[in-house]
Design an enzyme around this catalytic site. Structure first.
Site, PDB file in Angstrom:
ATOM      1  N   LYS A 203       0.952  -0.956  -0.071  1.00 22.57           N
ATOM      2  CA  LYS A 203       0.034   0.034   0.076  1.00 22.57           C
ATOM      3  C   LYS A 203       0.925   1.279  -0.135  1.00 22.57           C
ATOM      4  O   LYS A 203       1.480   1.613   1.044  1.00 22.57           O
ATOM      5  CB  LYS A 203      -1.001  -0.014   1.089  1.00 22.57           C
ATOM      6  CG  LYS A 203      -2.127   1.056   1.141  1.00 22.57           C
ATOM      7  CD  LYS A 203      -2.406   1.696   2.291  1.00 22.57           C
ATOM      8  CE  LYS A 203      -1.389   2.693   2.683  1.00 22.57           C
ATOM      9  NZ  LYS A 203      -1.258   3.877   1.907  1.00 22.57           N
ATOM     10  N   GLU A 276      10.865   1.635   9.436  1.00 25.02           N
ATOM     11  CA  GLU A 276      11.802   2.804   9.009  1.00 25.02           C
ATOM     12  C   GLU A 276      11.173   4.114   9.080  1.00 25.02           C
ATOM     13  O   GLU A 276      10.521   4.337   8.423  1.00 25.02           O
ATOM     14  CB  GLU A 276      12.267   2.674   7.671  1.00 25.02           C
ATOM     15  CG  GLU A 276      12.633   1.079   7.027  1.00 25.02           C
ATOM     16  CD  GLU A 276      14.228   0.787   7.686  1.00 25.02           C
ATOM     17  OE1 GLU A 276      14.851   1.417   8.137  1.00 25.02           O
ATOM     18  OE2 GLU A 276      14.351  -0.362   7.837  1.00 25.02           O
ATOM     19  N   CYS A 310      14.331  10.909   4.659  1.00 26.95           N
ATOM     20  CA  CYS A 310      14.635  10.666   6.209  1.00 26.95           C
ATOM     21  C   CYS A 310      15.909  10.695   6.597  1.00 26.95           C
ATOM     22  O   CYS A 310      16.117  10.997   7.936  1.00 26.95           O
ATOM     23  CB  CYS A 310      13.896   9.009   6.179  1.00 26.95           C
ATOM     24  SG  CYS A 310      14.837   7.937   5.120  1.00 26.95           S
ATOM     25  N   GLU A 408      11.233  16.853  13.958  1.00 29.82           N
ATOM     26  CA  GLU A 408      11.595  16.656  12.548  1.00 29.82           C
ATOM     27  C   GLU A 408      10.651  17.645  11.851  1.00 29.82           C
ATOM     28  O   GLU A 408       9.447  17.602  11.950  1.00 29.82           O
ATOM     29  CB  GLU A 408      11.177  15.224  12.158  1.00 29.82           C
ATOM     30  CG  GLU A 408      11.596  14.864  10.740  1.00 29.82           C
ATOM     31  CD  GLU A 408      11.180  13.574  10.232  1.00 29.82           C
ATOM     32  OE1 GLU A 408      10.296  12.987  10.676  1.00 29.82           O
ATOM     33  OE2 GLU A 408      11.702  12.843   9.543  1.00 29.82           O
TER      34      GLU A 408
END
Ligand code: NAD
Length: 539
Positions: A203, A276, A310, A408
């Site tokens: 997905k 992750e 990331c 972040e």
């Protein structure tokens, strides 16, 4: 009153080179081509939702949506296909991966066009995606036997106990992937899953379905059988649970908040998962760094894919002795970056993906400025270039009460900090909950490697931003602490999709008293054996 960022002082951060010919005017995806991709979604719901190009805000295609029944159907197809697939040889699977490698190279322009359309990133940043898939496919094709062959192990009784470990596929792997690297994130974790004999239900993020579907098309063209790779589409909140309920393993890439939800659901079913997740990555410029090289690397570290990466850097710690010189070099490079809309080569940074991303970046910079930070470069949205463009931004004077100090941003914003001694730099780099990627610039690579061991991050790049570890597919990649669980790439990246099965053949003697021996005597003989084995140095 909210303080506004200062003007960007930019001479090069400009729009189309030729304002008479704005490339945005000609953007329209061929709809027959779009349908050749979208008809790969497992969907009977009859519902579609449009997907838009962040470059122009125009719709690109209608994406069929999957219901829970479609997820069920995708898993049924996957289970059926996996049975035959698990009996194919490693040679055959490797051969198909090498075909995928070649297709990705041959169709590179098409792949780059679609990634740029859909994500808005600069073409040079899109290039990292087919590059990463080609590296991953070649690596796993060429090392399949090293990871997956049955292994001989030490038997408990030398010569009489023969032990082997098989690496049995888990079955059907569920892969949930993000939008930021839509082609590679949709495919790279699936490659080792297929190699190990699994089928996949994936997905991808709703914003970037087309790039993921192009990946599915290339897998089919490479010769992977129908039903082995199944794509469902829809909101993660709705499809996540039905996927986790049916999968034998989950590979998730995305935010830490979603990763925690997924980990809990996997724990309920006692299935494994790799996560992750996010980062607030530090880059350290030591006093003996090659400053030109560091400034060039720091630009890539901070602004690849407009910081929506990331492993990109959001905190830069610079040694006191070189701070001013480095700052001048770095800021000059950032101010010289070319921002251009479009899918052609020549842009140094593209658009953010969405209004949400633009809002977050704007809020982080405005908050920092309102609380006293200084904007050294950038600091402004650029609606003249496209709806979600934001300038590459360098901040100084960021303090703990500012949002972008620890959270972040996932955008083109880097904060500069001065450090006096390296122990202090390491402890500040290790502050916070994340631990994904770090970068160290120093001419003394021995010292830098010693510092790397003290940094709590899953990857550390010395004299490079992130590519040295990320592209070295033989080494594991992933996060410590709240940046993740498990690793992609290398042996760990493929063995996560297998169950280890130990098979032992016992000859002649049994693990019980023989020839009328009493239990007590048996225990004494075995104890004497323990002593002997230790003396002989056996493991
Ligand atoms: P996100 O967690 O919102 O979404 C990622 C994926 O999860 C999407 O496919 C989404 O549809 C799905 N999802 C959302 N809610 C879900 C739920 N409840 N159950 C199941 N699936 C769900 O992440 P994002 O904001 O789209 O992506 C950016 C984040 O991803 C950043 O934090 C970034 O650092 C991280 N990221 C990490 C890596 C890595 O390798 N460590 C790589 C890329 C991105």
């Amino acid at each position: 009153m909210t303080a506004q960022p200062e003007p960007s002082h930019s001479s090069e951060q400009v729009g189309p080179a030729d304002p008479e010919h704005d490339p945005r005017a000609s953007y329209a995806l061929d709809q027959a081509y779009a349908r050749s991709l979208t008809n790969r979604v497992v969907s009977t719901s009859g519902q579609t939702v449009p997907t838009y190009s962040p470059i122009s805000g125009q719709p690109l295609a209608m994406i069929p949506q999957s219901s829970e029944a479609d997820v069920r159907e995708a898993f049924a197809r996957a289970r059926h296909a996996q049975q035959a697939w698990s009996r194919t040889s490693l040679e055959h699977r490797s051969e198909l991966l090498l075909r995928l490698h070649d297709l990705v190279i041959e169709r590179q322009d098409e792949i780059l066009d679609l990634i740029c359309w859909e994500s808005g990133k600069a073409r040079k940043h899109a290039f990292d995606e087919p590059l990463h898939i080609a590296l991953t496919a070649r690596y796993y094709a060429r090392t399949a036997h090293d990871h997956l062959d049955t292994e001989r192990k030490l038997g408990v009784v030398p010569g009489l106990t023969r032990v082997e470990v098989n690496h049995v596929p888990k079955g059907v792997v569920g892969i949930i992937s993000p939008w930021n690297y839509p082609f590679t994130m949709a495919l790279c974790d699936g490659i080792p899953a297929l190699l190990a004999g699994n089928a996949v239900v994936t997905k991808p993020d709703a914003q970037t379905m087309l790039s993921a579907l192009l990946g599915a098309q290339l897998l089919e063209e490479a010769g992977f059988p129908s039903g082995l790779w199944n794509v469902v589409a829809g909101p993660g909140r709705e499809l996540g649970t039905p996927i986790i309920e049916r999968a034998d393993y989950i590979c998730f890439t995305g935010s830490t908040a979603t990763g925690k939800i997924i980990a809990k659901q996997c724990a309920d079913r006692l299935i494994g998962c790799s996560l992750e997740l996010g980062g607030k990555n530090p880059i350290m410029i030591l006093r003996d760094a090659d400053l030109d090289r560091a400034a060039e690397g720091a630009v890539r570290a901070s602004f690849s894919n407009a910081g929506q990466l990331c492993v990109s850097m959001e905190r830069m710690f610079v040694a006191d002795q070189v701070y001013d010189r480095f700052k001048a070099l770095f800021v000059e490079r950032v101010r010289g970056m070319a921002l251009r809309p479009g899918i052609e080569w020549g842009s140094d940074m593209g658009s953010l993906i969405s209004q949400d991303q633009l809002d977050t970046v704007t809020a982080h910079v405005q908050d920092a400025v309102a609380k006293g930070a200084t904007v050294l470069a950038g600091g402004n949205a650029r609606p003249d270039l496209g709806p979600f463009f934001y300038e590459p931004t360098v901040l100084e004077g960021v303090t703990p009460e500012m949002t972008c100090f620890g959270q972040e941003t996932f955008g083109p914003v880097i904060s500069l900090y001065r450090f006096h001694d390296e122990a202090d730099a390491v402890s500040r780099a290790n502050a916070g909950e994340y631990g994904l990627n770090a970068s160290i610039y120093s001419r003394d690579t021995k010292r830098a490697r010693a510092i790397a061991r003290q940094v709590k991050c899953g990857t550390v790049n010395i004299n490079e931003a992130f590519g040295a570890t990320f592209a070295s597919i033989d080494s594991p990649m992933g996060g410590m602490r709240e940046s993740g669980m498990g690793r992609r790439q290398g042996s760990e990246g493929v063995l996560r999709y297998t169950e280890s099965q130990s098979v032992a053949v016992q000859r002649l003697i049994r693990f019980a008293p023989m020839f009328g021996m009493k239990d007590e005597t048996y225990a004494k003989v075995m104890t004497a054996n323990l002593r002997l084995m230790k003396k002989l140095g056996r493991a």
